[in-house]
Write a protein that holds these residues in place. Structure first.
Motif, PDB file in Angstrom:
ATOM      1  N   GLY A  90       0.757  -1.253   0.134  1.00  0.00           N
ATOM      2  CA  GLY A  90      -0.028  -0.028  -0.192  1.00  0.00           C
ATOM      3  C   GLY A  90       0.789   1.236  -0.102  1.00  0.00           C
ATOM      4  N   ASN A  91       0.012   2.401   0.108  1.00  0.00           N
ATOM      5  CA  ASN A  91       0.748   3.857  -0.140  1.00  0.00           C
ATOM      6  C   ASN A  91       1.935   3.776   1.033  1.00  0.00           C
ATOM      7  OD1 ASN A  91      -0.818   4.467  -2.121  1.00  0.00           O
ATOM      8  ND2 ASN A  91      -2.135   5.510  -0.950  1.00  0.00           N
ATOM      9  N   LEU A  92       1.616   3.555   2.533  1.00  0.00           N
ATOM     10  CA  LEU A  92       2.631   3.624   3.570  1.00  0.00           C
ATOM     11  C   LEU A  92       3.859   2.725   3.405  1.00  0.00           C
ATOM     12  CD1 LEU A  92       3.373   5.385   6.113  1.00  0.00           C
ATOM     13  CD2 LEU A  92       2.029   3.412   7.213  1.00  0.00           C
ATOM     14  N   GLU A  93       3.532   1.657   3.042  1.00  0.00           N
ATOM     15  CA  GLU A  93       4.209   0.526   2.900  1.00  0.00           C
ATOM     16  C   GLU A  93       5.347   0.769   1.678  1.00  0.00           C
ATOM     17  OE1 GLU A  93       4.883  -4.219   2.149  1.00  0.00           O
ATOM     18  OE2 GLU A  93       2.849  -3.425   2.383  1.00  0.00           O
ATOM     19  N   MET A  94       4.810   1.221   0.556  1.00  0.00           N
ATOM     20  CA  MET A  94       5.085   1.700  -0.609  1.00  0.00           C
ATOM     21  C   MET A  94       6.311   2.787  -0.360  1.00  0.00           C
ATOM     22  SD  MET A  94       6.084   1.217  -3.831  1.00  0.00           S
ATOM     23  CE  MET A  94       4.539   0.545  -4.700  1.00  0.00           C
ATOM     24  N   PHE A  95       6.037   3.765   0.430  1.00  0.00           N
ATOM     25  CA  PHE A  95       6.959   4.876   0.926  1.00  0.00           C
ATOM     26  C   PHE A  95       8.122   4.339   1.467  1.00  0.00           C
ATOM     27  CE2 PHE A  95       8.465   7.871   3.969  1.00  0.00           C
ATOM     28  CZ  PHE A  95       8.754   9.029   3.155  1.00  0.00           C
ATOM     29  N   PHE A  96       7.832   3.540   2.497  1.00  0.00           N
ATOM     30  CA  PHE A  96       8.977   3.015   3.338  1.00  0.00           C
ATOM     31  C   PHE A  96       9.931   2.166   2.474  1.00  0.00           C
ATOM     32  CE2 PHE A  96       6.504   3.963   7.140  1.00  0.00           C
ATOM     33  CZ  PHE A  96       7.293   4.767   7.819  1.00  0.00           C
ATOM     34  N   ARG A  97       9.509   1.452   1.236  1.00  0.00           N
ATOM     35  CA  ARG A  97      10.259   0.605   0.475  1.00  0.00           C
ATOM     36  C   ARG A  97      11.075   1.383  -0.550  1.00  0.00           C
ATOM     37  NH1 ARG A  97       9.427  -5.022  -0.111  1.00  0.00           N
ATOM     38  NH2 ARG A  97       7.926  -5.935   1.161  1.00  0.00           N
ATOM     39  N   VAL A  98      10.198   2.480  -1.000  1.00  0.00           N
ATOM     40  CA  VAL A  98      10.955   3.497  -1.719  1.00  0.00           C
ATOM     41  C   VAL A  98      12.141   4.190  -0.898  1.00  0.00           C
ATOM     42  CG1 VAL A  98      10.660   5.607  -2.916  1.00  0.00           C
ATOM     43  CG2 VAL A  98       9.167   3.948  -3.286  1.00  0.00           C
ATOM     44  N   PHE A  99      11.801   4.710   0.186  1.00  0.00           N
ATOM     45  CA  PHE A  99      12.911   5.217   1.083  1.00  0.00           C
ATOM     46  C   PHE A  99      14.105   4.314   1.265  1.00  0.00           C
ATOM     47  CE2 PHE A  99      14.683   6.526   5.203  1.00  0.00           C
ATOM     48  CZ  PHE A  99      15.277   7.821   4.698  1.00  0.00           C
ATOM     49  N   SER A 100      13.880   3.001   1.747  1.00  0.00           N
ATOM     50  CA  SER A 100      14.600   1.925   1.961  1.00  0.00           C
ATOM     51  C   SER A 100      15.612   1.742   0.767  1.00  0.00           C
ATOM     52  CB  SER A 100      14.023   0.694   2.552  1.00  0.00           C
ATOM     53  OG  SER A 100      13.167   1.048   3.494  1.00  0.00           O
ATOM     54  N   ARG A 101      14.803   1.591  -0.450  1.00  0.00           N
ATOM     55  CA  ARG A 101      15.829   1.371  -1.556  1.00  0.00           C
ATOM     56  C   ARG A 101      16.656   2.479  -1.794  1.00  0.00           C
ATOM     57  NH1 ARG A 101      13.109  -0.207  -7.688  1.00  0.00           N
ATOM     58  NH2 ARG A 101      12.876  -2.107  -6.230  1.00  0.00           N
ATOM     59  N   VAL A 102      16.223   3.894  -1.582  1.00  0.00           N
ATOM     60  CA  VAL A 102      17.145   4.781  -1.948  1.00  0.00           C
ATOM     61  C   VAL A 102      18.184   4.918  -0.954  1.00  0.00           C
ATOM     62  CG1 VAL A 102      17.123   7.348  -2.018  1.00  0.00           C
ATOM     63  CG2 VAL A 102      15.279   6.208  -2.919  1.00  0.00           C
ATOM     64  N   ILE A 103      17.976   4.597   0.142  1.00  0.00           N
ATOM     65  CA  ILE A 103      19.232   4.788   1.089  1.00  0.00           C
ATOM     66  C   ILE A 103      20.132   3.627   1.043  1.00  0.00           C
ATOM     67  CG2 ILE A 103      19.844   4.090   3.703  1.00  0.00           C
ATOM     68  CD1 ILE A 103      18.417   7.093   3.054  1.00  0.00           C
ATOM     69  N   VAL A 104      19.513   2.271   0.566  1.00  0.00           N
ATOM     70  CA  VAL A 104      20.529   1.207   0.477  1.00  0.00           C
ATOM     71  C   VAL A 104      21.427   1.656  -0.801  1.00  0.00           C
ATOM     72  CG1 VAL A 104      20.667  -1.083  -0.319  1.00  0.00           C
ATOM     73  CG2 VAL A 104      19.152  -0.412   1.458  1.00  0.00           C
ATOM     74  N   ASP A 105      20.442   2.262  -1.671  1.00  0.00           N
ATOM     75  CA  ASP A 105      21.498   2.388  -3.120  1.00  0.00           C
ATOM     76  C   ASP A 105      22.464   3.629  -2.960  1.00  0.00           C
ATOM     77  OD1 ASP A 105      21.851   2.749  -5.789  1.00  0.00           O
ATOM     78  OD2 ASP A 105      20.562   4.626  -5.568  1.00  0.00           O
ATOM     79  N   GLN A 106      22.420   4.594  -1.948  1.00  0.00           N
ATOM     80  CA  GLN A 106      23.365   5.483  -1.691  1.00  0.00           C
ATOM     81  C   GLN A 106      24.256   4.935  -0.733  1.00  0.00           C
ATOM     82  OE1 GLN A 106      23.554   8.295  -3.147  1.00  0.00           O
ATOM     83  NE2 GLN A 106      22.039   7.421  -4.324  1.00  0.00           N
TER      84      GLN A 106
END
Length: 211
Positions: A90-106
């Motif tokens: 969902g929206n909230l889970e998707m946000f945290f997944r996007v944020f997690s992906r960006v942080i891991v990527d960096q």
């Protein structure tokens, strides 16, 4: 035989990414050099005009970094990242997944920046003598700029930008990042950021109308 039949396609995709990365980072360097030359000529200093010239080798150094290092790293890294953190829910889970992906990527940014500094320094100086010293001094400073730039950029990439516009968006952002890298390597990053700040400040001012 199935693997062999797909192999040329896979290598073709990688080669296309390598050419694209080289072109985008090269364009970024060209734009930054043009900005520096324009400011030097606008200053009216005869010494600045005489010493300012377009450095083709500098563009080649930055472009070949994109070809030989940046593109292959992204090509093999992003499929791993997508499998590690799929964007589902969902929206909230998707946000945290996007944020997690960006942080891991960096998380791989220090290595990527070290490769950039090392690559350009080696080809600029023709030896490994000062490469490690430059990496140790340059990467921490450049890392701050990298995180401030790419975290919001990729938050938008994975959450807001439509799929059909994502390639164009990331391409434009890559050119801007190429400008930043070029300015940093030439010691002009503060001047670039100052110019951008001035431009944004002026554009935000209301235009006066004649009474």
């Amino acid at each position: 035989s199935r693997l062999c039949s797909k192999s040329p396609v896979r290598w073709g995709v990688l080669f296309t990414k390598m050419l694209t990365s080289m072109t985008l980072l090269g364009i970024g360097d060209v734009l930054e050099q043009c900005r520096t030359m324009k400011e030097s000529y606008a200053s009216g200093s005869a010494a600045a005009k005489f010493s300012t010239h377009f450095d083709v080798l500098r563009t080649m150094r930055q472009g070949t970094f994109g070809f030989f290092i940046a593109a292959p790293m992204c090509h093999f890294w992003y499929p791993v990242l997508e499998r590690l953190i799929p964007l589902t829910g969902g929206n909230l889970e998707m946000f945290f997944r996007v944020f997690s992906r960006v942080i891991v990527d960096q998380g791989i940014s220090p290595f990527n920046l070290a490769m950039f500094v090392g690559w350009t320094t080696f080809w600029e100086e023709g030896s490994m003598a000062n490469v490690w010293t430059k990496i140790v001094h340059a990467v921490p400073e450049l890392l701050t700029t990298c995180l401030l730039y790419w975290i919001p950029v990729h938050m938008l990439t994975f959450s807001v930008v439509p799929d059909n516009l994502r390639v164009l968006y990331v391409g434009v952002m890559a050119i801007l990042w190429g400008i930043i890298l070029s300015a940093f390597k030439s010691g002009q990053l503060e001047a670039l950021l100052s110019s951008l700040s001035s431009a944004l400040f002026l554009s935000s001012q209301p235009t006066s109308r004649p009474v």
